[in-house]
Design a protein around this motif. Structure first.
Motif, PDB file in Angstrom:
ATOM      1  N   MET A   1       3.414  55.147  29.697  1.00 18.27           N
ATOM      2  CA  MET A   1       3.373  56.120  28.608  1.00 18.27           C
ATOM      3  C   MET A   1       4.389  57.225  28.849  1.00 18.27           C
ATOM      4  O   MET A   1       4.474  57.790  29.952  1.00 18.27           O
ATOM      5  CB  MET A   1       1.971  56.740  28.499  1.00 18.27           C
ATOM      6  N   ASP A   2       5.165  57.551  27.826  1.00 18.91           N
ATOM      7  CA  ASP A   2       6.071  58.694  27.865  1.00 18.91           C
ATOM      8  C   ASP A   2       5.250  59.930  27.506  1.00 18.91           C
ATOM      9  O   ASP A   2       4.967  60.187  26.333  1.00 18.91           O
ATOM     10  CB  ASP A   2       7.213  58.465  26.869  1.00 18.91           C
ATOM     11  N   ARG A   3       4.840  60.698  28.517  1.00 15.66           N
ATOM     12  CA  ARG A   3       3.904  61.802  28.277  1.00 15.66           C
ATOM     13  C   ARG A   3       4.498  62.861  27.363  1.00 15.66           C
ATOM     14  O   ARG A   3       3.804  63.409  26.496  1.00 15.66           O
ATOM     15  CB  ARG A   3       3.478  62.424  29.600  1.00 15.66           C
ATOM     16  N   LEU A   4       5.766  63.188  27.553  1.00 19.09           N
ATOM     17  CA  LEU A   4       6.375  64.209  26.712  1.00 19.09           C
ATOM     18  C   LEU A   4       6.415  63.755  25.257  1.00 19.09           C
ATOM     19  O   LEU A   4       6.106  64.530  24.341  1.00 19.09           O
ATOM     20  CB  LEU A   4       7.786  64.527  27.208  1.00 19.09           C
ATOM     21  N   LYS A   5       6.761  62.495  25.039  1.00 23.12           N
ATOM     22  CA  LYS A   5       6.783  61.952  23.684  1.00 23.12           C
ATOM     23  C   LYS A   5       5.377  61.931  23.086  1.00 23.12           C
ATOM     24  O   LYS A   5       5.176  62.259  21.893  1.00 23.12           O
ATOM     25  CB  LYS A   5       7.376  60.543  23.700  1.00 23.12           C
ATOM     26  N   ALA A   6       4.387  61.565  23.910  1.00 24.26           N
ATOM     27  CA  ALA A   6       3.008  61.533  23.433  1.00 24.26           C
ATOM     28  C   ALA A   6       2.529  62.936  23.067  1.00 24.26           C
ATOM     29  O   ALA A   6       1.810  63.126  22.071  1.00 24.26           O
ATOM     30  CB  ALA A   6       2.104  60.924  24.504  1.00 24.26           C
ATOM     31  N   MET A   7       2.935  63.933  23.845  1.00 19.65           N
ATOM     32  CA  MET A   7       2.551  65.313  23.540  1.00 19.65           C
ATOM     33  C   MET A   7       3.198  65.782  22.239  1.00 19.65           C
ATOM     34  O   MET A   7       2.566  66.470  21.428  1.00 19.65           O
ATOM     35  CB  MET A   7       2.936  66.224  24.701  1.00 19.65           C
ATOM     36  N   GLN A   8       4.461  65.408  22.035  1.00 23.13           N
ATOM     37  CA  GLN A   8       5.126  65.752  20.774  1.00 23.13           C
ATOM     38  C   GLN A   8       4.411  65.111  19.586  1.00 23.13           C
ATOM     39  O   GLN A   8       4.238  65.737  18.526  1.00 23.13           O
ATOM     40  CB  GLN A   8       6.590  65.302  20.828  1.00 23.13           C
ATOM     41  N   THR A   9       3.982  63.859  19.756  1.00 23.15           N
ATOM     42  CA  THR A   9       3.255  63.162  18.695  1.00 23.15           C
ATOM     43  C   THR A   9       1.924  63.848  18.405  1.00 23.15           C
ATOM     44  O   THR A   9       1.540  64.039  17.244  1.00 23.15           O
ATOM     45  CB  THR A   9       3.009  61.694  19.102  1.00 23.15           C
ATOM     46  N   PHE A  10       1.224  64.242  19.473  1.00 22.10           N
ATOM     47  CA  PHE A  10      -0.048  64.932  19.316  1.00 22.10           C
ATOM     48  C   PHE A  10       0.119  66.224  18.510  1.00 22.10           C
ATOM     49  O   PHE A  10      -0.663  66.525  17.588  1.00 22.10           O
ATOM     50  CB  PHE A  10      -0.637  65.227  20.699  1.00 22.10           C
ATOM     51  N   VAL A  11       1.148  67.008  18.812  1.00 22.30           N
ATOM     52  CA  VAL A  11       1.383  68.256  18.088  1.00 22.30           C
ATOM     53  C   VAL A  11       1.693  67.973  16.625  1.00 22.30           C
ATOM     54  O   VAL A  11       1.206  68.688  15.715  1.00 22.30           O
ATOM     55  CB  VAL A  11       2.518  69.059  18.753  1.00 22.30           C
ATOM     56  N   GLN A  12       2.477  66.941  16.360  1.00 25.00           N
ATOM     57  CA  GLN A  12       2.797  66.592  14.979  1.00 25.00           C
ATOM     58  C   GLN A  12       1.541  66.192  14.202  1.00 25.00           C
ATOM     59  O   GLN A  12       1.363  66.586  13.037  1.00 25.00           O
ATOM     60  CB  GLN A  12       3.816  65.448  14.945  1.00 25.00           C
ATOM     61  N   ILE A  13       0.651  65.447  14.810  1.00 20.87           N
ATOM     62  CA  ILE A  13      -0.594  65.050  14.132  1.00 20.87           C
ATOM     63  C   ILE A  13      -1.415  66.287  13.812  1.00 20.87           C
ATOM     64  O   ILE A  13      -1.966  66.426  12.707  1.00 20.87           O
ATOM     65  CB  ILE A  13      -1.407  64.073  15.010  1.00 20.87           C
ATOM     66  N   ALA A  14      -1.508  67.204  14.779  1.00 22.63           N
ATOM     67  CA  ALA A  14      -2.270  68.432  14.558  1.00 22.63           C
ATOM     68  C   ALA A  14      -1.649  69.259  13.431  1.00 22.63           C
ATOM     69  O   ALA A  14      -2.362  69.815  12.583  1.00 22.63           O
ATOM     70  CB  ALA A  14      -2.336  69.240  15.850  1.00 22.63           C
ATOM     71  N   ASP A  15      -0.317  69.364  13.415  1.00 16.02           N
ATOM     72  CA  ASP A  15       0.365  70.171  12.402  1.00 16.02           C
ATOM     73  C   ASP A  15       0.312  69.530  11.014  1.00 16.02           C
ATOM     74  O   ASP A  15       0.170  70.227   9.995  1.00 16.02           O
ATOM     75  CB  ASP A  15       1.823  70.402  12.810  1.00 16.02           C
ATOM     76  N   GLN A  16       0.456  68.210  10.978  1.00 19.39           N
ATOM     77  CA  GLN A  16       0.516  67.512   9.685  1.00 19.39           C
ATOM     78  C   GLN A  16      -0.870  67.199   9.124  1.00 19.39           C
ATOM     79  O   GLN A  16      -1.013  66.975   7.918  1.00 19.39           O
ATOM     80  CB  GLN A  16       1.317  66.208   9.828  1.00 19.39           C
ATOM     81  N   GLY A  17      -1.864  67.098   9.997  1.00 20.58           N
ATOM     82  CA  GLY A  17      -3.223  66.853   9.539  1.00 20.58           C
ATOM     83  C   GLY A  17      -3.595  65.401   9.419  1.00 20.58           C
ATOM     84  O   GLY A  17      -4.756  65.083   9.158  1.00 20.58           O
ATOM     85  N   SER A  18      -2.640  64.480   9.594  1.00 20.41           N
ATOM     86  CA  SER A  18      -2.973  63.060   9.544  1.00 20.41           C
ATOM     87  C   SER A  18      -1.936  62.265  10.325  1.00 20.41           C
ATOM     88  O   SER A  18      -0.802  62.709  10.516  1.00 20.41           O
ATOM     89  CB  SER A  18      -3.016  62.563   8.102  1.00 20.41           C
ATOM     90  N   LEU A  19      -2.348  61.064  10.724  1.00 21.41           N
ATOM     91  CA  LEU A  19      -1.444  60.202  11.476  1.00 21.41           C
ATOM     92  C   LEU A  19      -0.283  59.728  10.603  1.00 21.41           C
ATOM     93  O   LEU A  19       0.860  59.633  11.067  1.00 21.41           O
ATOM     94  CB  LEU A  19      -2.201  58.998  12.046  1.00 21.41           C
ATOM     95  N   THR A  20      -0.598  59.452   9.329  1.00 26.43           N
ATOM     96  CA  THR A  20       0.443  58.957   8.422  1.00 26.43           C
ATOM     97  C   THR A  20       1.533  60.001   8.212  1.00 26.43           C
ATOM     98  O   THR A  20       2.731  59.707   8.281  1.00 26.43           O
ATOM     99  CB  THR A  20      -0.166  58.553   7.077  1.00 26.43           C
ATOM    100  N   LYS A  21       1.113  61.258   7.930  1.00 23.80           N
ATOM    101  CA  LYS A  21       2.093  62.318   7.729  1.00 23.80           C
ATOM    102  C   LYS A  21       2.880  62.612   9.003  1.00 23.80           C
ATOM    103  O   LYS A  21       4.078  62.937   8.959  1.00 23.80           O
ATOM    104  CB  LYS A  21       1.387  63.583   7.246  1.00 23.80           C
ATOM    105  N   ALA A  22       2.217  62.490  10.148  1.00 23.54           N
ATOM    106  CA  ALA A  22       2.902  62.700  11.425  1.00 23.54           C
ATOM    107  C   ALA A  22       3.973  61.632  11.631  1.00 23.54           C
ATOM    108  O   ALA A  22       5.088  61.921  12.080  1.00 23.54           O
ATOM    109  CB  ALA A  22       1.903  62.686  12.575  1.00 23.54           C
ATOM    110  N   ALA A  23       3.629  60.386  11.288  1.00 27.05           N
ATOM    111  CA  ALA A  23       4.598  59.299  11.412  1.00 27.05           C
ATOM    112  C   ALA A  23       5.811  59.552  10.517  1.00 27.05           C
ATOM    113  O   ALA A  23       6.959  59.361  10.924  1.00 27.05           O
ATOM    114  CB  ALA A  23       3.937  57.966  11.081  1.00 27.05           C
ATOM    115  N   ASP A  24       5.548  59.992   9.270  1.00 28.32           N
ATOM    116  CA  ASP A  24       6.651  60.289   8.346  1.00 28.32           C
ATOM    117  C   ASP A  24       7.523  61.419   8.877  1.00 28.32           C
ATOM    118  O   ASP A  24       8.763  61.359   8.820  1.00 28.32           O
ATOM    119  CB  ASP A  24       6.101  60.663   6.968  1.00 28.32           C
ATOM    120  N   ALA A  25       6.910  62.475   9.396  1.00 29.31           N
ATOM    121  CA  ALA A  25       7.660  63.626   9.895  1.00 29.31           C
ATOM    122  C   ALA A  25       8.522  63.266  11.095  1.00 29.31           C
ATOM    123  O   ALA A  25       9.607  63.822  11.288  1.00 29.31           O
ATOM    124  CB  ALA A  25       6.695  64.753  10.258  1.00 29.31           C
TER     125      ALA A  25
END
Length: 296
Positions: free
Chosen positions: A1-25
């Motif tokens: 696991m790329d921890r830094l990448k995973a942390m960035q993904t986690f923040v995006q999910i929190a900011d966007q409110g959903s996994l789909t929007k995080a993926a798009d962003a």
């Protein structure tokens, strides 16, 4: 696991409110975002989100982790920016070593010009006539006048210097100009420690040979030995750069140049490093620009 990448993904999910929007962003796929979050939660051993069909909300652990994660990502960005800034404008401390006289005559003026160009740099200059061990003594860069055999160092050639025999015009007028190095065995020779008793090396038609010399004066430093030759004490064997000012002034004359050994290389050296600091790279490039093609 790329921890830094995973942390960035986690923040995006929190900011966007959903996994789909995080993926798009992030310009990523939904399955990749799901896998990244699952791997991070498995690594931490906690759930970071309450999952519903409409929205993902942070758990209590997720709220605490989000604050820490933002700090970590901000620190990573700051580190990247610091290195990027250094790459464009080198900064920091650099320790440099060089032989005493060569350092005084050539290296110190070059470093002065380097610092005038890069005002955020700080250089500590150590002038020694012994061979400094860069790794053991914490030195970043060295200027060395000798063949190199240490494979732990990177060496870039700057130029060459000659080994020359000199004497004053007055001494030559009184004792004659030698036609062959063997005549030095019967002359007064000024010598320098730690090799004051070592034979002087020469070459003729590609064949090296040596001549044992004698004399009534020796020194532990180059400068007074050169001065003694200049006032007529006898012959001396020196690097060409060491006597050039005296030769130019007519105080010394080079003799036996047809028997000189091959020139000695001058290198800028530094320890092997996969990623060379920008300040070291800038300094090495500067010295190459200052000295490449040097033939004294």
């Amino acid at each position: 696991m790329d921890r830094l990448k995973a942390m960035q993904t986690f923040v995006q999910i929190a900011d966007q409110g959903s996994l789909t929007k995080a993926a798009d962003a992030m310009g990523s796929s939904l399955p990749a975002v799901v896998r990244s979050l699952a791997a991070l939660e498995a690594h931490l051993g906690v759930r970071l989100f309450h999952r519903t069909t409409r929205r993902n909300s942070l758990t209590e652990e997720g709220v605490r982790y989000l604050e820490s994660t933002r700090d970590v990502l901000a620190a990573a960005d700051a580190a990247d920016l610091a290195l990027t800034a250094e790459a464009s404008e080198p900064a920091g401390r650099l320790t440099v070593t060089a032989p005493v006289l060569f350092g005084h005559m050539y290296v110190a003026p070059a470093i002065t010009r380097f610092l005038a160009r890069y005002e955020t740099m700080h250089c500590s200059v150590l002038l020694h006539d012994r061979q400094v061990n860069l790794l053991e003594e914490g030195v970043d860069v060295g200027i060395r006048i000798s063949p190199l055999a240490d494979s732990s160092l990177v060496a870039q050639r700057l130029g060459t210097v000659r080994h020359v025999v000199v004497a004053s015009p007055d001494y030559l007028a009184r004792h004659g100009t030698p036609g062959h190095p063997r005549e030095l065995a019967h002359a007064n020779c000024v010598r320098v420690h730690p090799n004051s008793t070592a034979p002087w090396g020469f070459e003729h038609q590609g064949k090296p040979f040596s001549v044992a010399t004698r004399g009534n004066l020796d020194f532990n430093h180059i400068a007074p030995a050169i001065e003694s030759c200049a006032v007529g004490m006898g012959f001396g064997l020196f690097f060409s750069y060491q006597v050039l000012p005296h030769v130019a002034q007519g105080r010394l004359k080079i003799v036996l140049d047809a028997f000189e050994p091959p020139p000695t290389p001058v290198h800028v050296i530094y320890p092997h490093a996969r990623l060379l600091p920008a300040r070291t790279r800038a300094f090495v490039d500067w010295m190459k620009a200052e000295f490449t093609g040097l033939a004294l």
